[in-house]
Design a protein around this motif. Structure first.
Motif, mmCIF file in Angstrom:
data_model
loop_
_atom_site.group_PDB
_atom_site.id
_atom_site.type_symbol
_atom_site.label_atom_id
_atom_site.label_comp_id
_atom_site.label_asym_id
_atom_site.label_seq_id
_atom_site.Cartn_x
_atom_site.Cartn_y
_atom_site.Cartn_z
ATOM 1 N N SER A 1 0.834 -1.194 0.000
ATOM 2 C CA SER A 1 0.000 0.000 0.000
ATOM 3 C C SER A 1 0.875 1.253 0.000
ATOM 4 O O SER A 1 1.614 1.498 0.949
ATOM 5 C CB SER A 1 -0.898 -0.013 1.240
ATOM 6 O OG SER A 1 -1.674 1.148 1.282
ATOM 7 N N LEU A 2 0.787 2.013 -1.080
ATOM 8 C CA LEU A 2 1.564 3.248 -1.235
ATOM 9 C C LEU A 2 0.770 4.239 -2.080
ATOM 10 O O LEU A 2 -0.156 3.859 -2.786
ATOM 11 C CB LEU A 2 2.884 2.970 -1.966
ATOM 12 C CG LEU A 2 3.943 2.138 -1.259
ATOM 13 C CD1 LEU A 2 4.978 1.672 -2.253
ATOM 14 C CD2 LEU A 2 4.593 2.954 -0.170
ATOM 15 N N GLU B 1 -3.934 0.733 -4.141
ATOM 16 C CA GLU B 1 -5.241 0.061 -4.041
ATOM 17 C C GLU B 1 -6.134 0.442 -5.213
ATOM 18 O O GLU B 1 -6.801 -0.427 -5.792
ATOM 19 C CB GLU B 1 -5.933 0.413 -2.709
ATOM 20 C CG GLU B 1 -5.279 -0.183 -1.491
ATOM 21 C CD GLU B 1 -4.104 0.637 -0.950
ATOM 22 O OE1 GLU B 1 -3.449 0.175 -0.014
ATOM 23 O OE2 GLU B 1 -3.827 1.751 -1.483
ATOM 24 N N SER B 2 -6.150 1.720 -5.584
ATOM 25 C CA SER B 2 -7.015 2.125 -6.698
ATOM 26 C C SER B 2 -6.431 1.712 -8.049
ATOM 27 O O SER B 2 -7.175 1.441 -8.988
ATOM 28 C CB SER B 2 -7.304 3.622 -6.667
ATOM 29 O OG SER B 2 -6.139 4.369 -6.843
ATOM 30 N N LEU B 3 -5.121 1.633 -8.147
ATOM 31 C CA LEU B 3 -4.490 1.230 -9.405
ATOM 32 C C LEU B 3 -4.651 -0.266 -9.666
ATOM 33 O O LEU B 3 -4.909 -0.684 -10.789
ATOM 34 C CB LEU B 3 -3.002 1.607 -9.398
ATOM 35 C CG LEU B 3 -2.202 1.331 -10.660
ATOM 36 C CD1 LEU B 3 -2.777 2.066 -11.866
ATOM 37 C CD2 LEU B 3 -0.743 1.725 -10.455
ATOM 38 N N PHE B 4 -4.510 -1.070 -8.607
ATOM 39 C CA PHE B 4 -4.492 -2.524 -8.785
ATOM 40 C C PHE B 4 -5.719 -3.265 -8.278
ATOM 41 O O PHE B 4 -5.966 -4.391 -8.679
ATOM 42 C CB PHE B 4 -3.254 -3.106 -8.090
ATOM 43 C CG PHE B 4 -1.957 -2.592 -8.645
ATOM 44 C CD1 PHE B 4 -1.537 -2.931 -9.918
ATOM 45 C CD2 PHE B 4 -1.140 -1.756 -7.893
ATOM 46 C CE1 PHE B 4 -0.343 -2.459 -10.438
ATOM 47 C CE2 PHE B 4 0.069 -1.274 -8.402
ATOM 48 C CZ PHE B 4 0.452 -1.626 -9.679
ATOM 49 N N GLY B 5 -6.494 -2.647 -7.398
ATOM 50 C CA GLY B 5 -7.631 -3.339 -6.804
ATOM 51 C C GLY B 5 -8.732 -3.643 -7.800
ATOM 52 O O GLY B 5 -9.190 -2.767 -8.518
ATOM 53 N N GLY B 6 -9.136 -4.921 -7.857
ATOM 54 C CA GLY B 6 -10.230 -5.330 -8.731
ATOM 55 C C GLY B 6 -9.925 -5.232 -10.209
ATOM 56 O O GLY B 6 -10.834 -5.224 -11.031
ATOM 57 N N ILE C 1 -6.275 -7.419 -19.998
ATOM 58 C CA ILE C 1 -5.515 -6.483 -19.167
ATOM 59 C C ILE C 1 -6.220 -5.126 -19.169
ATOM 60 O O ILE C 1 -6.532 -4.588 -20.227
ATOM 61 C CB ILE C 1 -4.058 -6.352 -19.685
ATOM 62 C CG1 ILE C 1 -3.345 -7.704 -19.626
ATOM 63 C CG2 ILE C 1 -3.300 -5.284 -18.918
ATOM 64 C CD1 ILE C 1 -3.221 -8.320 -18.240
ATOM 65 N N ASP C 2 -6.445 -4.584 -17.978
ATOM 66 C CA ASP C 2 -7.130 -3.295 -17.847
ATOM 67 C C ASP C 2 -6.221 -2.102 -18.086
ATOM 68 O O ASP C 2 -6.676 -1.056 -18.551
ATOM 69 C CB ASP C 2 -7.748 -3.168 -16.448
ATOM 70 C CG ASP C 2 -8.841 -4.187 -16.212
ATOM 71 O OD1 ASP C 2 -9.810 -4.200 -16.990
ATOM 72 O OD2 ASP C 2 -8.711 -4.988 -15.258
ATOM 73 N N GLU C 3 -4.929 -2.243 -17.747
ATOM 74 C CA GLU C 3 -4.016 -1.108 -17.857
ATOM 75 C C GLU C 3 -2.582 -1.624 -17.956
ATOM 76 O O GLU C 3 -2.247 -2.667 -17.404
ATOM 77 C CB GLU C 3 -4.172 -0.214 -16.617
ATOM 78 C CG GLU C 3 -3.523 1.136 -16.723
ATOM 79 C CD GLU C 3 -4.046 2.100 -15.658
ATOM 80 O OE1 GLU C 3 -3.528 3.238 -15.623
ATOM 81 O OE2 GLU C 3 -4.941 1.754 -14.871
ATOM 82 N N ILE C 4 -1.757 -0.858 -18.657
ATOM 83 C CA ILE C 4 -0.320 -1.144 -18.766
ATOM 84 C C ILE C 4 0.404 0.016 -18.106
ATOM 85 O O ILE C 4 0.190 1.175 -18.466
ATOM 86 C CB ILE C 4 0.121 -1.285 -20.235
ATOM 87 C CG1 ILE C 4 -0.672 -2.387 -20.936
ATOM 88 C CG2 ILE C 4 1.625 -1.577 -20.301
ATOM 89 C CD1 ILE C 4 -0.503 -2.413 -22.446
ATOM 90 N N VAL C 5 1.268 -0.304 -17.137
ATOM 91 C CA VAL C 5 1.930 0.700 -16.312
ATOM 92 C C VAL C 5 3.444 0.571 -16.442
ATOM 93 O O VAL C 5 3.992 -0.525 -16.296
ATOM 94 C CB VAL C 5 1.529 0.524 -14.829
ATOM 95 C CG1 VAL C 5 2.281 1.490 -13.938
ATOM 96 C CG2 VAL C 5 0.016 0.684 -14.663
ATOM 97 N N ASP D 1 -3.069 -9.119 -10.528
ATOM 98 C CA ASP D 1 -4.499 -9.382 -10.614
ATOM 99 C C ASP D 1 -5.127 -9.098 -9.254
ATOM 100 O O ASP D 1 -4.823 -9.781 -8.272
ATOM 101 C CB ASP D 1 -4.743 -10.828 -11.034
ATOM 102 C CG ASP D 1 -6.176 -11.101 -11.459
ATOM 103 O OD1 ASP D 1 -7.043 -10.234 -11.244
ATOM 104 O OD2 ASP D 1 -6.428 -12.186 -12.003
ATOM 105 N N ASP D 2 -5.967 -8.075 -9.197
ATOM 106 C CA ASP D 2 -6.624 -7.648 -7.960
ATOM 107 C C ASP D 2 -5.618 -7.456 -6.818
ATOM 108 O O ASP D 2 -5.837 -7.889 -5.691
ATOM 109 C CB ASP D 2 -7.727 -8.630 -7.560
ATOM 110 C CG ASP D 2 -8.648 -8.074 -6.477
ATOM 111 O OD1 ASP D 2 -8.708 -6.838 -6.305
ATOM 112 O OD2 ASP D 2 -9.290 -8.887 -5.777
ATOM 113 N N GLY D 3 -4.502 -6.831 -7.137
ATOM 114 C CA GLY D 3 -3.502 -6.498 -6.133
ATOM 115 C C GLY D 3 -2.475 -7.569 -5.836
ATOM 116 O O GLY D 3 -1.538 -7.341 -5.069
ATOM 117 N N ALA D 4 -2.616 -8.744 -6.426
ATOM 118 C CA ALA D 4 -1.668 -9.843 -6.183
ATOM 119 C C ALA D 4 -0.850 -10.135 -7.440
ATOM 120 O O ALA D 4 -1.386 -10.151 -8.556
ATOM 121 C CB ALA D 4 -2.404 -11.105 -5.750
#
Length: 163
Positions: free
Chosen positions: A11-12, A28-33, A69-73, A133-136
């Motif tokens: 969490s950062l 959390e908002s970038l990776f959650g769900g 994939i929802d987003e590429i970072v 995937d969902d933060g993991a």
């Protein structure tokens, strides 16, 4: 110790590059769900990052996104001015999400930092790609040689997504 498959992203609060000023975004908002591809590079404007690593993700972004994939970072230990200039220079702003890990906090929290002082870079990121995937972390590809972008490149990641 480096993050590994099955671990959760810490969490950062990160700095996301936008057309205007950088925007704060939590992990959390970038990776959650969501299912997100992340690739880390030692430095914006460095030769391998600019010629070999970033272009593959920009060129293959639609195919990667079509694979669920929802987003590429893209993450680099650079300030937001450098990251924005690099994104614009590579015509990638708005196509890839750029994160300026200016203080190396995210990279260190992942255990993916490296002292590249011998090459004049200081503490930077190892070269990697991963699927979150969902933060993991569900996949992690670390390059043995920071001057190459094969194991962590878009082509290798696409093969994984095709399985």
């Amino acid at each position: 110790m480096p993050i590994k498959i099955g671990d959760s992203i810490p969490s950062l609060t990160l700095q996301k590059i936008t057309d205007d000023a950088p925007a704060s975004i939590t992990t959390e908002s970038l990776f959650g769900g969501r299912k997100v591809v992340v690739f880390g590079v030692p430095g914006a404007f460095t030769p391998t990052c600019t010629r070999n690593h970033l272009p593959g993700f920009v060129e293959n972004r639609e195919t990667i996104r079509a694979s669920g994939i929802d987003e590429i970072v893209c993450v680099s230990v650079n300030d937001h001015h450098v990251m924005k200039a690099w994104a614009k220079d590579r015509d990638a702003l708005g196509k890839i999400t750029f994160i300026a890990d200016w203080d190396c906090a995210f990279t260190k929290a992942l255990g993916l930092d490296a002292d590249l002082s011998a090459g004049g870079l200081g503490v930077r990121s190892l070269r990697y790609s991963m699927i979150v995937d969902d933060g993991a972390v569900t996949a992690l590809n670390l390059e043995d040689n920071p001057g190459q972008a094969t194991v962590s490149g878009a082509a290798a990641l696409l093969e994984m997504l095709g399985d």
